[in-house]
Design an enzyme around this catalytic site. Sequence first.
Site, short mmCIF file in Angstrom:
data_model
loop_
_atom_site.label_atom_id
_atom_site.label_comp_id
_atom_site.label_asym_id
_atom_site.label_seq_id
_atom_site.Cartn_x
_atom_site.Cartn_y
_atom_site.Cartn_z
N LYS A 44 46.04 -16.48 -4.33
CA LYS A 44 46.23 -15.67 -3.14
C LYS A 44 47.71 -15.85 -2.76
O LYS A 44 48.16 -16.95 -2.43
CB LYS A 44 45.29 -16.13 -2.03
CG LYS A 44 45.32 -15.25 -0.78
CD LYS A 44 46.23 -15.87 0.23
CE LYS A 44 46.44 -15.01 1.45
NZ LYS A 44 47.50 -15.59 2.31
N GLU A 69 52.28 -14.59 2.13
CA GLU A 69 52.87 -13.37 2.71
C GLU A 69 54.39 -13.48 2.84
O GLU A 69 55.07 -12.46 2.98
CB GLU A 69 52.32 -13.10 4.12
CG GLU A 69 50.82 -12.87 4.17
CD GLU A 69 50.03 -14.13 3.94
OE1 GLU A 69 50.46 -15.21 4.38
OE2 GLU A 69 48.98 -14.06 3.27
N GLY A 101 49.27 -25.94 2.72
CA GLY A 101 49.62 -25.19 3.93
C GLY A 101 49.29 -25.96 5.18
O GLY A 101 49.26 -27.19 5.17
N GLY A 121 44.84 -23.89 9.00
CA GLY A 121 44.37 -22.97 7.97
C GLY A 121 43.55 -23.69 6.91
O GLY A 121 42.51 -23.19 6.46
N GLY A 122 44.01 -24.87 6.54
CA GLY A 122 43.32 -25.64 5.52
C GLY A 122 41.92 -26.04 5.96
O GLY A 122 40.96 -25.93 5.20
N GLU A 138 46.24 -29.63 0.67
CA GLU A 138 47.32 -30.49 1.12
C GLU A 138 47.74 -29.94 2.47
O GLU A 138 48.26 -28.84 2.56
CB GLU A 138 48.47 -30.43 0.11
CG GLU A 138 49.54 -31.45 0.40
CD GLU A 138 50.86 -31.04 -0.22
OE1 GLU A 138 50.91 -30.69 -1.40
OE2 GLU A 138 51.85 -31.06 0.53
N CYS A 155 56.77 -30.70 3.01
CA CYS A 155 55.59 -31.45 3.43
C CYS A 155 55.90 -32.94 3.48
O CYS A 155 55.18 -33.71 4.10
CB CYS A 155 54.41 -31.18 2.50
SG CYS A 155 54.87 -31.14 0.78
N GLU A 180 52.92 -33.03 13.67
CA GLU A 180 53.92 -32.60 12.70
C GLU A 180 54.71 -31.41 13.24
O GLU A 180 54.13 -30.46 13.79
CB GLU A 180 53.24 -32.20 11.39
CG GLU A 180 54.24 -31.80 10.29
CD GLU A 180 53.58 -31.31 9.01
OE1 GLU A 180 52.34 -31.20 8.97
OE2 GLU A 180 54.32 -31.04 8.05
#
Lengths: 491, 491
Positions: free
Chosen positions: B162, B165, B217, B221-222, B241, B278, B367
């Site tokens: 996927k 964007e 990400g 979302g994860g 992750e 990250c 974060e």
Amino acid sequence: MSDLDLIQGYDPRTGEPAGAPIPATPSGDVDRIVAAAQAAVPAWQAFDRAAALDAVATALDGHVDELAALADRETALGVPRLTGEVARTTGQLRLFAGVLRDGTYQDTIVEHAQGPTPDLRRVNRPLGPVAVFAASNFPFAFSVAGGDTASALAAGCPVIVKAHEAHPHTSLRTAELIREALTTIGAPDDVFDLVFGFAAGLHLVQHPAITAVGFTGSTRGGLALAKLCADRPTPIPFYGELGSVNPVFVLPGAASARPEAIASGYAGSLTLGSGQFCTNPGIMFVPEDEGLLDAIAEAVSGTVGAPMLAERIHSGLVAGLEEFAAVPGVRLLAEGKPGEGPWAPTPAVYAVSAEDFHTNAERLREEHFGPVGLVVTYQAGQRPTPAGVGEGHLTSTIHLDADNEMDVAAARELLPQLERIAGRIVFNGWPTGVAVTHAQHHGGPFPATTAPAHTSVGATAIRRWLIPVVYQDAPAALLPVPLRDSDGKKE
Amino acid sequence: MSDLDLIQGYDPRTGEPAGAPIPATPSGDVDRIVAAAQAAVPAWQAFDRAAALDAVATALDGHVDELAALADRETALGVPRLTGEVARTTGQLRLFAGVLRDGTYQDTIVEHAQGPTPDLRRVNRPLGPVAVFAASNFPFAFSVAGGDTASALAAGCPVIVKAHEAHPHTSLRTAELIREALTTIGAPDDVFDLVFGFAAGLHLVQHPAITAVGFTGSTRGGLALAKLCADRPTPIPFYGELGSVNPVFVLPGAASARPEAIASGYAGSLTLGSGQFCTNPGIMFVPEDEGLLDAIAEAVSGTVGAPMLAERIHSGLVAGLEEFAAVPGVRLLAEGKPGEGPWAPTPAVYAVSAEDFHTNAERLREEHFGPVGLVVTYQAGQRPTPAGVGEGHLTSTIHLDADNEMDVAAARELLPQLERIAGRIVFNGWPTGVAVTHAQHHGGPFPATTAPAHTSVGATAIRRWLIPVVYQDAPAALLPVPLRDSDGKKE
């Protein structure tokens, strides 16, 4: 104090209470037990865990008669089987002592610096305290001192077992022996403890200091716990071994070459331990061969029922069978003799054509935990396929005549399909009986397990409780011992 | 067609659209892509995948200038960095080609029959088609042809990516080159495909034939995707992750021995790629040492802002910083120079005492994805601890003077605590820059990753896409090649 607060064992031969009730563990006690376990992590990591596992094995072996008698009263599985199961359990503890002495479980990878690439040294470390949910059907090998406990303790993780209600006194005595053995050898005894009761189990898996869960039991119970683990503020791995119908494929050459051997092997595997095995051969595909079907009917007729582990397990089987027998095209092929006592089912094998099976596969592939099987007959000249048996099994079995080219060709076609749905593929044998060795894999795609890359039996079961850490450019003096260069320094 | 149906890239230097919009992938197309991928599994398992990965690497290297230019327009990360990132990406593909040729990833364990123990031979096999969610911040190394794709293809799993964007045309061109290279070498090109859009991603993870998901990400979302994976009728592994603040501990000896080196290293690591790593060092513990704090302030003042990858990322950073700066005791230590364009933040470092940090640790350990750090000052004579920094990080770093006994003692006390919260422990260096090697571990306890036993960088990343199968008493002719005895037969 409600009924839920007392755990009462029963004698499956009579349905009467066996032993005094044991109080459920209050949540405050669970908290104290987990905190003590967490505090014991560094001491346990530093301890000679191989010696500790050996000491536990010796202690259990020294009480084998007492343990087998206790378990026989609570499970009715019989003293010979239970004596053997204690030996299997202590053998498993010693296997993990060997895994620790061997050291490869630490999966160390050492790379010296090269150009811009830093010195990187990777090693496994224990996750932390883990919760283990004992199974009903193996009161030793998959219970308090079973594979989950042995592998997690070996990994360096303290273990808190949630006892199975079907054998509370066996659980309690096993736990006492484990803790005594740990204390005697000077290990931190807080690395092992036992809790009782449904609520204690729920509290345990949601405790912030618990880092993973091992479970062997029903799909429904396992999925509920898996969801709890996933929904925690800090999600943790859930290693669940759930349902499996273990499809067996008898190829035509094997069916004509040795019908009696297949029939008697099947009847024995199906009824072993009153059919209460996760590897029970629930569905068997056979060619439409009068000789084999007659032999199966005869072998099953010779079996005798035996008490199941709990009233609930027996009533669940009976209810499931009523639905099962009502599916169009399903007929009773043969029954064994009724067992004695209130919880002993009559072994039974049903038959259905491959065509009718495929029409109703969703209903027919349900696992029936007990001595009940379904034989699916396929037409001569056709090849059996696993279509309809579901996506995940612990095992799948092929019976073939290795000298028969048609059988070999059919097996070759089956194998890639079976590899996708089963963790172990058995040839010309039976799935019950899981050797505890280095190569063993007791796992499989969902719903057989919730973590299909992992096994709950065999040396690699330790991997469930380990996570890696890599040291980058560490001074030699600060490196963990397994990561130092062979001269004890660094470079 | 709504806005959601078109994926529009932007030039971060101007905030203007970059390139034509790309249509989102309709769910019917996703279904077709997954079905084709599933059908390609056997052919891909049998193919020389090492040669295919090498061919993909060669194709990408052959278009490095085109790719870097495309990505620079969509990410503004700069052509030199992006050129290097293509090389890192093709190096990674070749690393996995080497892993395949080496063969140990198959983790074969062969045990011959012994007494009652059957012949057991265990080998890894691919899971099946997997979904990969590309990250924004590495348009090559953690995107379409990145580590998840390379490791999954190596494992034998078809991959459906996927696209992120923030770099749609880079994604599309990379995918074209991958498929062309696969076709040219004669591999089944359906083992790789690309989809666009949020809805396509959701459809993908819920598709029954998808067997696992890789994701890099945001934590939010994860977690949403992890929940979808866990709630499927057939749950699948989710390798995510997510967030990490990568705590750094500067010990007193190091602070006095090399304040300038630490300060400049810190400022460089913090602002690399506009802080969009990250492994960005979000929180650094330093002794209350005027020299070091002055040096940090000076180094940070010399930094210059750079455009962030997306408007949303920039506005998220700004909003987060407002909350952050309002926490009692937090003061601005130093700022860099503002960057150019609408999405370029000013690098900034805040300071807080250890006491104030611990009072507000939950707010302060959030974060901040960008060039913003927090320096926590601890009193001379005290030792820093990771208390309050949270439970899971990709990395943690210690700066020490290896000749200073006090530093070594403090590090020794820190290490067991850091091992529990971080997957990689860096000494006298900086966490940004993750070497792609055999020993590397890019993972860590939650929320750094959702599967802390696994890494998304390095050779062992392949393990995420493999599950074992064991053959019991198989006739030699039916054994997979890696399980045969060396004479090609069985025993």
